[in-house]
Design a protein around this motif. Structure first.
Motif, mmCIF file in Angstrom:
data_model
loop_
_atom_site.group_PDB
_atom_site.id
_atom_site.type_symbol
_atom_site.label_atom_id
_atom_site.label_comp_id
_atom_site.label_asym_id
_atom_site.label_seq_id
_atom_site.Cartn_x
_atom_site.Cartn_y
_atom_site.Cartn_z
ATOM 1 N N ARG A 83 0.799 -1.199 0.166
ATOM 2 C CA ARG A 83 -0.038 -0.039 0.104
ATOM 3 C C ARG A 83 0.872 1.311 0.035
ATOM 4 N NH1 ARG A 83 -5.448 -1.020 3.317
ATOM 5 N NH2 ARG A 83 -6.139 -2.965 2.089
ATOM 6 N N VAL A 84 1.901 1.152 0.805
ATOM 7 C CA VAL A 84 2.736 2.446 0.815
ATOM 8 C C VAL A 84 3.522 2.535 -0.610
ATOM 9 C CG1 VAL A 84 4.828 3.315 1.940
ATOM 10 C CG2 VAL A 84 3.070 2.487 3.474
ATOM 11 N N ARG A 85 3.949 1.295 -1.220
ATOM 12 C CA ARG A 85 4.708 1.563 -2.359
ATOM 13 C C ARG A 85 3.525 2.286 -3.592
ATOM 14 N NH1 ARG A 85 7.424 -3.244 -0.925
ATOM 15 N NH2 ARG A 85 6.148 -4.554 -1.950
ATOM 16 N N ALA A 86 2.608 1.457 -3.278
ATOM 17 C CA ALA A 86 1.388 2.432 -4.409
ATOM 18 C C ALA A 86 1.334 3.704 -4.313
ATOM 19 C CB ALA A 86 0.063 1.557 -4.259
ATOM 20 N N ALA A 87 1.356 4.418 -2.935
ATOM 21 C CA ALA A 87 1.264 5.536 -2.871
ATOM 22 C C ALA A 87 2.511 6.406 -3.296
ATOM 23 C CB ALA A 87 0.922 5.957 -1.470
ATOM 24 N N LEU A 88 3.479 5.894 -3.049
ATOM 25 C CA LEU A 88 4.976 6.329 -3.479
ATOM 26 C C LEU A 88 4.774 6.425 -4.832
ATOM 27 C CD1 LEU A 88 7.031 4.543 -0.906
ATOM 28 C CD2 LEU A 88 6.591 7.205 -0.946
ATOM 29 N N SER A 89 4.377 5.463 -5.735
ATOM 30 C CA SER A 89 4.638 5.228 -7.169
ATOM 31 C C SER A 89 3.267 6.023 -7.840
ATOM 32 C CB SER A 89 4.543 3.934 -7.701
ATOM 33 O OG SER A 89 4.047 3.020 -6.834
ATOM 34 N N SER A 110 7.072 15.652 -3.052
ATOM 35 C CA SER A 110 5.804 15.156 -2.364
ATOM 36 C C SER A 110 6.152 14.634 -0.974
ATOM 37 C CB SER A 110 5.299 14.106 -3.353
ATOM 38 O OG SER A 110 4.636 14.454 -4.444
ATOM 39 N N VAL A 111 5.122 14.768 -0.060
ATOM 40 C CA VAL A 111 5.327 14.150 1.426
ATOM 41 C C VAL A 111 4.244 13.068 1.096
ATOM 42 C CG1 VAL A 111 4.943 14.616 3.728
ATOM 43 C CG2 VAL A 111 6.051 16.195 2.531
ATOM 44 N N VAL A 112 4.714 11.930 1.394
ATOM 45 C CA VAL A 112 3.795 10.778 1.507
ATOM 46 C C VAL A 112 3.854 10.445 3.130
ATOM 47 C CG1 VAL A 112 3.059 8.409 0.978
ATOM 48 C CG2 VAL A 112 4.404 9.881 -0.786
ATOM 49 N N ALA A 113 2.565 10.550 3.620
ATOM 50 C CA ALA A 113 2.463 10.645 5.268
ATOM 51 C C ALA A 113 1.704 9.196 5.473
ATOM 52 C CB ALA A 113 1.548 11.693 5.462
ATOM 53 N N ILE A 114 2.467 8.453 6.213
ATOM 54 C CA ILE A 114 1.861 6.937 6.733
ATOM 55 C C ILE A 114 1.390 7.359 8.135
ATOM 56 C CG2 ILE A 114 2.231 4.850 7.326
ATOM 57 C CD1 ILE A 114 2.806 5.875 4.191
ATOM 58 N N SER A 115 0.039 7.314 8.283
ATOM 59 C CA SER A 115 -0.768 7.121 9.647
ATOM 60 C C SER A 115 -1.436 5.769 10.012
ATOM 61 C CB SER A 115 -1.643 8.244 9.440
ATOM 62 O OG SER A 115 -2.861 7.921 8.605
ATOM 63 N N GLY A 116 -1.669 5.628 11.181
ATOM 64 C CA GLY A 116 -2.427 4.257 11.431
ATOM 65 C C GLY A 116 -1.655 3.315 11.987
ATOM 66 N N LEU A 117 -0.418 3.566 12.036
ATOM 67 C CA LEU A 117 0.679 2.353 12.599
ATOM 68 C C LEU A 117 0.120 1.849 14.082
ATOM 69 C CD1 LEU A 117 3.946 3.769 11.347
ATOM 70 C CD2 LEU A 117 2.864 1.870 10.435
ATOM 71 N N ALA A 118 -0.334 2.547 14.895
ATOM 72 C CA ALA A 118 -0.752 2.212 16.107
ATOM 73 C C ALA A 118 -1.809 1.083 15.979
ATOM 74 C CB ALA A 118 -1.493 3.301 17.168
ATOM 75 N N SER A 119 -2.566 0.895 15.096
ATOM 76 C CA SER A 119 -3.520 -0.262 14.742
ATOM 77 C C SER A 119 -2.851 -1.413 14.330
ATOM 78 C CB SER A 119 -4.543 0.389 13.724
ATOM 79 O OG SER A 119 -3.898 0.436 12.572
ATOM 80 N N LEU A 120 -1.579 -1.468 14.128
ATOM 81 C CA LEU A 120 -0.751 -2.608 13.668
ATOM 82 C C LEU A 120 0.377 -2.944 14.721
ATOM 83 C CD1 LEU A 120 -0.160 -1.488 9.796
ATOM 84 C CD2 LEU A 120 -2.095 -3.082 10.991
ATOM 85 N N PHE A 121 0.094 -2.258 15.801
ATOM 86 C CA PHE A 121 1.301 -2.651 16.852
ATOM 87 C C PHE A 121 0.993 -4.244 17.326
ATOM 88 C CE2 PHE A 121 2.146 -3.008 21.606
ATOM 89 C CZ PHE A 121 3.334 -2.836 21.462
ATOM 90 N N ASP A 122 2.203 -4.742 17.323
ATOM 91 C CA ASP A 122 2.144 -6.171 17.704
ATOM 92 C C ASP A 122 1.960 -7.080 16.795
ATOM 93 O OD1 ASP A 122 3.388 -7.415 19.735
ATOM 94 O OD2 ASP A 122 1.298 -8.266 20.587
ATOM 95 N N PHE A 123 1.974 -6.643 15.374
ATOM 96 C CA PHE A 123 1.510 -7.476 14.184
ATOM 97 C C PHE A 123 2.744 -7.156 13.394
ATOM 98 C CE2 PHE A 123 -2.812 -7.103 15.758
ATOM 99 C CZ PHE A 123 -2.930 -8.293 16.379
ATOM 100 N N MET A 124 3.626 -6.126 13.229
ATOM 101 C CA MET A 124 4.440 -5.694 12.169
ATOM 102 C C MET A 124 5.468 -4.814 12.967
ATOM 103 S SD MET A 124 2.642 -3.240 9.514
ATOM 104 C CE MET A 124 4.043 -2.419 9.132
ATOM 105 N N ARG A 125 6.530 -4.688 12.260
ATOM 106 C CA ARG A 125 7.673 -3.846 12.759
ATOM 107 C C ARG A 125 7.817 -2.739 11.832
ATOM 108 N NH1 ARG A 125 10.190 -5.577 17.020
ATOM 109 N NH2 ARG A 125 10.528 -7.896 17.498
ATOM 110 N N VAL A 126 7.707 -1.384 12.392
ATOM 111 C CA VAL A 126 7.937 -0.190 11.554
ATOM 112 C C VAL A 126 9.283 -0.239 10.852
ATOM 113 C CG1 VAL A 126 7.891 2.456 11.670
ATOM 114 C CG2 VAL A 126 6.318 1.199 13.221
ATOM 115 N N SER A 127 10.185 -0.851 11.367
ATOM 116 C CA SER A 127 11.742 -0.563 10.765
ATOM 117 C C SER A 127 11.588 -1.469 9.463
ATOM 118 C CB SER A 127 12.732 -1.032 11.701
ATOM 119 O OG SER A 127 12.478 -2.686 12.209
ATOM 120 N N SER A 128 11.082 -2.626 9.638
ATOM 121 C CA SER A 128 10.571 -3.635 8.346
ATOM 122 C C SER A 128 9.930 -2.809 7.317
ATOM 123 C CB SER A 128 10.155 -4.986 8.952
ATOM 124 O OG SER A 128 10.937 -5.689 9.799
#
Length: 185
Positions: free
Chosen positions: A102-108, A116-134
């Motif tokens: 989804r992020v790559r789709a926005a970046l392209s 452009s600034v591509v802003a990513i929000s909603g990471l808190a809803s994914l806590f414990d299911f994925m790593r932000v660094s990855s």
């Protein structure tokens, strides 16, 4: 001045700085760092981040990852088993791959350019299911302008801690914090 107002002020200064074009993808990442308890307030103020970006002469593209987990579970082949025994639930990086997609789709997108600034929000809803660094590692080579990560957590000594709970990761991103006089090149 509240912490969120200082975060907005520091973001405003950061987005108005000149943007070198000869930077690696990982250096094009900005983290807007704030305490996790401020998540809803920061999300409510996102239109102001957008306005500051547009005022500085840059495009704004928002990617909200909040609905990602429920959509993923709803489409999952074993969703009934997941609900019956959630203790055995594991995303096995499928969710991370979907988030990166989804992020790559926005970046392209056509309007995602070096200004452009591509802003990513909603990471808190994914806590414990994925790593932000990855997630960032999966998309950093696709960033044409800047990638702004709304990051509920903390930043200290070049280490980011997501939701103040996980072991931190050292990353080359530019931190934008609510510290009163904070400004990073």
């Amino acid at each position: 001045m509240s912490a969120i107002e200082r975060l907005l002020s520091n973001y405003s200064r950061q987005v108005k700085l000149p943007w070198p074009t000869n930077m690696a993808g990982k250096q094009r990442v900005w983290f807007a760092v704030y305490p996790p308890v401020e998540e809803r307030r920061v999300r409510a103020r996102q239109p102001q981040f957008e306005a500051l970006t547009l005022e500085a002469g840059h495009n704004w593209i928002n990617v909200d990852l909040t609905p990602l987990l429920p959509e993923w579970i709803a489409a999952h082949e074993y969703r009934e088993a997941i609900f019956a025994q959630p203790e055995f639930f594991s995303t096995d990086s499928d969710l991370e791959a979907l988030a990166a997609e989804r992020v790559r789709a926005a970046l392209s997108r056509d309007d995602a350019d070096p200004s452009s600034v591509v802003a990513i929000s909603g990471l808190a809803s994914l806590f414990d299911f994925m790593r932000v660094s990855s997630l960032i590692e999966r998309v950093e080579d696709f960033i044409p302008g800047r990638l702004l990560i709304f990051f509920p957590g903390e930043y200290a000594g070049n280490v980011y801690r997501f939701m103040d709970a996980r072991d931190g990761f050292n990353y080359m991103a530019v931190p934008i914090t609510s510290t009163e006089s904070f400004l990073s090149p």
